[in-house]
Design a protein around this motif. Structure first.
Motif, PDB file in Angstrom:
ATOM      1  N   ARG A 111       0.828  -1.208   0.000  1.00 30.44           N
ATOM      2  CA  ARG A 111       0.000   0.000   0.000  1.00 30.44           C
ATOM      3  C   ARG A 111       0.861   1.257   0.000  1.00 30.44           C
ATOM      4  N   VAL A 112       1.919   1.235   0.812  1.00 26.82           N
ATOM      5  CA  VAL A 112       2.770   2.415   0.924  1.00 26.82           C
ATOM      6  C   VAL A 112       3.492   2.692  -0.392  1.00 26.82           C
ATOM      7  N   VAL A 113       4.078   1.660  -0.988  1.00 26.34           N
ATOM      8  CA  VAL A 113       4.809   1.840  -2.247  1.00 26.34           C
ATOM      9  C   VAL A 113       3.875   2.342  -3.340  1.00 26.34           C
ATOM     10  N   ASN A 114       2.728   1.695  -3.495  1.00 20.89           N
ATOM     11  CA  ASN A 114       1.804   2.088  -4.559  1.00 20.89           C
ATOM     12  C   ASN A 114       1.197   3.464  -4.304  1.00 20.89           C
ATOM     13  N   ARG A 115       0.985   3.795  -3.041  1.00 16.99           N
ATOM     14  CA  ARG A 115       0.424   5.116  -2.731  1.00 16.99           C
ATOM     15  C   ARG A 115       1.405   6.215  -3.135  1.00 16.99           C
ATOM     16  N   PHE A 116       2.684   6.031  -2.803  1.00 16.42           N
ATOM     17  CA  PHE A 116       3.655   7.073  -3.119  1.00 16.42           C
ATOM     18  C   PHE A 116       3.828   7.232  -4.631  1.00 16.42           C
ATOM     19  N   PHE A 117       4.057   6.136  -5.331  1.00 17.17           N
ATOM     20  CA  PHE A 117       4.291   6.243  -6.769  1.00 17.17           C
ATOM     21  C   PHE A 117       3.014   6.646  -7.518  1.00 17.17           C
ATOM     22  N   GLY A 118       1.850   6.210  -7.027  1.00 13.60           N
ATOM     23  CA  GLY A 118       0.604   6.655  -7.647  1.00 13.60           C
ATOM     24  C   GLY A 118       0.385   8.144  -7.466  1.00 13.60           C
ATOM     25  N   THR A 119       0.706   8.659  -6.255  1.00 13.38           N
ATOM     26  CA  THR A 119       0.594  10.105  -6.036  1.00 13.38           C
ATOM     27  C   THR A 119       1.559  10.872  -6.924  1.00 13.38           C
ATOM     28  N   ALA A 142     -13.663   8.852 -15.012  1.00 15.84           N
ATOM     29  CA  ALA A 142     -13.871   7.754 -15.957  1.00 15.84           C
ATOM     30  C   ALA A 142     -12.803   6.686 -15.804  1.00 15.84           C
ATOM     31  N   LEU A 143     -11.583   7.086 -15.447  1.00 15.43           N
ATOM     32  CA  LEU A 143     -10.496   6.120 -15.274  1.00 15.43           C
ATOM     33  C   LEU A 143     -10.607   5.343 -13.968  1.00 15.43           C
ATOM     34  N   LEU A 144     -11.347   5.884 -12.999  1.00 18.05           N
ATOM     35  CA  LEU A 144     -11.357   5.291 -11.662  1.00 18.05           C
ATOM     36  C   LEU A 144     -11.818   3.832 -11.643  1.00 18.05           C
ATOM     37  N   PRO A 145     -12.924   3.440 -12.321  1.00 18.50           N
ATOM     38  CA  PRO A 145     -13.307   2.022 -12.293  1.00 18.50           C
ATOM     39  C   PRO A 145     -12.249   1.107 -12.902  1.00 18.50           C
ATOM     40  N   PHE A 146     -11.640   1.543 -14.003  1.00 15.80           N
ATOM     41  CA  PHE A 146     -10.571   0.740 -14.599  1.00 15.80           C
ATOM     42  C   PHE A 146      -9.329   0.739 -13.716  1.00 15.80           C
ATOM     43  N   ALA A 147      -9.024   1.880 -13.089  1.00 15.40           N
ATOM     44  CA  ALA A 147      -7.831   2.004 -12.256  1.00 15.40           C
ATOM     45  C   ALA A 147      -7.918   1.165 -10.993  1.00 15.40           C
ATOM     46  N   ALA A 148      -9.119   0.685 -10.640  1.00 14.48           N
ATOM     47  CA  ALA A 148      -9.249  -0.152  -9.448  1.00 14.48           C
ATOM     48  C   ALA A 148      -8.485  -1.463  -9.572  1.00 14.48           C
ATOM     49  N   ARG A 149      -7.967  -1.793 -10.757  1.00 12.55           N
ATOM     50  CA  ARG A 149      -7.181  -3.015 -10.928  1.00 12.55           C
ATOM     51  C   ARG A 149      -5.836  -2.936 -10.205  1.00 12.55           C
ATOM     52  N   HIS A 150      -5.357  -1.718  -9.956  1.00 15.21           N
ATOM     53  CA  HIS A 150      -4.072  -1.579  -9.281  1.00 15.21           C
ATOM     54  C   HIS A 150      -4.132  -0.343  -8.391  1.00 15.21           C
ATOM     55  N   PHE A 151      -3.627  -0.476  -7.160  1.00 11.02           N
ATOM     56  CA  PHE A 151      -3.750   0.593  -6.181  1.00 11.02           C
ATOM     57  C   PHE A 151      -2.985   1.848  -6.604  1.00 11.02           C
ATOM     58  N   ALA A 152      -1.832   1.695  -7.268  1.00 10.81           N
ATOM     59  CA  ALA A 152      -1.068   2.863  -7.700  1.00 10.81           C
ATOM     60  C   ALA A 152      -1.830   3.644  -8.765  1.00 10.81           C
ATOM     61  N   LEU A 153      -2.432   2.954  -9.719  1.00 13.54           N
ATOM     62  CA  LEU A 153      -3.193   3.630 -10.764  1.00 13.54           C
ATOM     63  C   LEU A 153      -4.436   4.288 -10.187  1.00 13.54           C
ATOM     64  N   GLN A 154      -5.082   3.617  -9.240  1.00  7.81           N
ATOM     65  CA  GLN A 154      -6.240   4.213  -8.583  1.00  7.81           C
ATOM     66  C   GLN A 154      -5.841   5.473  -7.819  1.00  7.81           C
ATOM     67  N   THR A 155      -4.691   5.413  -7.139  1.00  3.06           N
ATOM     68  CA  THR A 155      -4.200   6.585  -6.414  1.00  3.06           C
ATOM     69  C   THR A 155      -3.923   7.738  -7.360  1.00  3.06           C
ATOM     70  N   ALA A 156      -3.352   7.446  -8.539  1.00  6.17           N
ATOM     71  CA  ALA A 156      -3.067   8.499  -9.513  1.00  6.17           C
ATOM     72  C   ALA A 156      -4.359   9.187  -9.962  1.00  6.17           C
TER      73      ALA A 156
END
Length: 688
Positions: free
Chosen positions: A403-411, A441-455
């Motif tokens: 969660r931490v890694v994906n949150r930082f890189f997604g942000t 619009a990207l949010l439902p698709f981005a739910a596949r990966h936490f970093a993309l969802q964070t972005a």
């Protein structure tokens, strides 16, 4: 599945689970209806606020649409109302509390209120998935209500937030594919058809290496179907409307699905490969549900064992039910009770129990510490740090390090994309509504990966902040995210505050008690009586075991700990699942005329399951483990006893939290995430 790295001339090297987990993507079809709803939710709401000259209305309504978008999950319209509506109400209450606190308190004085809200949010999160999302969003909305400096009173802010979530819910109810032959029951029919499809796949896998995974997929399909049918029935009862003939027929066919699943569980327990034609029957039933046409001829019976005889009998019954075009006169839809999803005392024990208190304290410490650092650094825009910590500390979205890694890189990705758009388009504010629509619009698709969802979320939130007047927020948000990540990593690994295995042990204890209730019902109630109650207990056991398995998979991907690793939780879950399968087989054997196990043997097994559950909760019995039957006469009870011996040995080896004492640990081989249990053909010899 482990991630493999291969160098030239070298053998592939498997990354450890904690390092491979941040690279994993979820697979599945693109939810195009949800993509359309996301584009029409937050962005247009923000544009309306800009057009009216009331930016604060657009921002709060857009935030409501954003939060509701997290809960826009696949399912029927009624499940959508629950999944979106309940968290929206809790989050609107959080906005109200936060805005009232902002009026009354400033600076360091908000920390006690934030600590209390965080502790309550963490404790409630252990109840279940919907309550977990509602509690987390309620906490996040409270932080936003405290930190966002927008015009308007607390009531107006809460109403605007609720209106934004209600707008997305309205889109969910209106924007749906055209109805087919199912009419108003389209969603429920689709859920029922997926049960039959999963049943066919499970029958094809009997006796093979994928049998247990196929049975878990069948259990998940049953959970979703049960939720859809239950909510349909509950909403009709609340509106005091009589059941239509179509609803009664659907309930009868759902009963057929549960009966066939009972019989299939016994076939999975027997672990004897079946004819390829066995799965044709459920597939024909799935097609009949989808198209509204008769299923046609079903495969001829091939009775060889008690479980196969029960399955063939259920298929004959299914053929009779599907041949009817009007419901049976002696089975009104209201006759079936609504399955209980947890009593008030049980929910209270989970919230106020050791795991609820521990998780609540962890959330409170992380969020409050982040808020204290933020207030010290920048008192005017302090909300981003605790908001980030609130999302990071949530365990049911993945392991902490991942969660931490994906949150930082997604942000970081979201900040870069927003900055790239702001450079050429930053002359006005209308472009922010376009950014919010695209990100939504990207949010439902981005739910596949936490970093993309964070972005995607970062782009939307930065658009709201830009409209509110903070045009230099991008880089400071990235710094705040890094600080929040560091705080959560430190607090999440404090030895006296956090024990990641406690949550798995608690969920397994709940599963053991539900398995005990199911077994006790089977051993005490005469065969053929109260079948609905028996099925409800079986579904509750499988559902609890599913939650425990997900928690065990999360634990397996946590950072290695000096406290003894992650334990052999997977084998405990698998052995518990086999106990439920064996209990179902025992039901069918007794219905075919097999003798009932003695009351003394049954009491011994039930007491042993209770003792295992207490040990997993950190409360081992003072008098030692109860005695198990030495040589049970019933074959299925013998298998239950064998699995209980295995579970006892595994539980003894686990590093359990010391709440009232714990068994002395001893080493045991662990099963990695995704590892396969011993095949059904040789497991009994191994376990004995």
């Amino acid at each position: 599945m482990p991630v493999l790295l291969r160098g030239r001339g070298r053998r592939p090297v498997a990354l450890p689970s904690w390092l491979a987990h941040p690279l994993r993507w979820q697979r599945g079809p693109v939810p195009w209806p949800a993509v359309l709803r996301g584009a029409l939710a937050a962005g247009p709401l923000l544009a309306v606020g800009i057009g009216l000259g009331r930016v604060e209305i657009g921002v709060m309504a857009g935030l409501g649409g954003l939060f509701a978008g997290f809960n826009d999950l696949p399912g029927t319209r009624r499940t959508g109302v629950v999944h979106i509506g309940l968290p929206a109400l809790v989050a609107a209450l959080g906005v109200l509390v936060g805005a009232l606190t902002q009026q009354a308190l400033t600076g360091w004085w908000v920390l006690p209120v934030l600590f209390a809200a965080s502790a309550a949010s963490g404790a409630v999160s252990v109840v279940g998935p919907v309550c977990s999302r509602a509690a987390m969003q309620g906490l996040a909305a409270t932080v936003l209500g405290m930190g966002l400096s927008l015009p308007g009173g607390p009531g107006l802010k809460a109403l605007c937030f609720l209106a934004g979530a209600g707008w997305l819910l309205l889109l969910r109810l209106v924007l749906r594919p055209p109805r087919s032959a199912g009419g108003a029951l389209d969603g429920e029919r689709a859920s029922l058809a997926r049960i039959f499809d999963a049943l066919a796949d499970a029958l094809d896998a009997v006796g093979g290496p994928g049998a247990e995974a196929a049975r878990r997929r069948l259990s998940a399909a049953l959970d979703r179907g049960d939720e859809a049918v239950r909510l349909r029935r509950l909403s009709r009862r609340l509106l005091r409307r009589p059941a239509s003939p179509e609803e009664v027929l659907l309930a009868e066919r759902f009963g057929v699905a549960t009966e066939l699943t009972d019989a299939a569980a016994a076939l999975l327990w027997e672990a004897r490969p079946l004819s390829p034609r066995t799965g044709d029957g459920p597939r024909r039933l799935a097609l009949a549900v989808r198209t509204g046409t008769p299923p046609g001829p079903l495969p001829a019976p091939g009775t060889t064992t008690a479980a196969r005889a029960a399955f063939d009998a259920m298929m004959l019954h299914a053929a009779a039910v599907f041949a009817r075009t009007v419901p049976a006169a002696d089975r009104p839809e209201d006759a079936a009770p609504l399955p209980a999803r947890g009593s008030a005392p049980m929910l209270r024990r989970r919230v106020l129990g050791p795991v609820g208190r521990e998780y609540g304290l962890r959330v409170a410490v992380c969020v409050t510490a982040s808020a204290a650092v933020a207030v010290a650094l920048r008192a005017d825009h302090w909300y981003w740090l605790p908001l980030t910590a609130a999302f990071l500390v949530k365990p049911d979205i993945g392991p902490l390090f991942s969660r931490v890694v994906n949150r930082f890189f997604g942000t970081a990705l979201g900040v870069l994309v927003f900055a790239a758009l702001a450079a050429p388009l930053g002359g006005g504010i209308w472009w922010t509504a376009v950014c919010a629509s695209v990100a939504g619009a990207l949010l439902p698709f981005a739910a596949r990966h936490f970093a993309l969802q964070t972005a995607a979320v970062t782009i939307m939130v930065l658009a709201f902040v830009w409209v509110g007047g903070d045009t230099q927020a991008a880089l400071s948000r990235l710094l705040d995210t890094a600080i929040a990540c560091a705080i959560v990593v430190v607090v999440g690994h404090l030895p006296r505050l956090t024990d990641h295995s406690a949550r798995v042990g608690h969920l397994l204890a709940v599963a053991q008690r539900r398995t005990r209730d199911y077994l006790d019902h089977v051993l005490t109630v005469p065969a053929g009586e109260r079948p609905e109650e028996r099925r409800v207990l079986r579904r509750a056991a499988y559902s609890a075991l599913g939650e425990a398995r997900v928690a065990a998979e999360t634990l397996a991907a946590e950072l290695p700990s000096r406290r003894g690793g992650n334990g052999d939780w997977f084998r405990v879950v698998a052995a518990s699942e086999r106990i439920v399968d064996a209990t179902t087989a025992c039901v069918l054997r007794m219905e075919q005329g097999a003798p009932r196990p003695s009351a003394h043997e049954g009491a011994q097994v039930v007491a042993a399951l209770t003792a295992v559950a207490d040990t997993l909760d950190g409360r081992p019995p003072a008098a030692g483990p109860p005695e198990l039957p030495a040589t049970p006469e019933c074959e299925t009870i013998a298998d239950v006893v064998a699995e209980l011996h295995l579970i006892r040995d595994l539980v003894t080896s686990l590093r359990l939290p010391e709440r009232g004492g714990s068994a002395a640990p001893r080493p045991v081989a662990t099963t990695p995430a995704g590892g396969r249990e011993p095949s059904a053909d040789n497991r009994r010899d191994q376990d004995r």
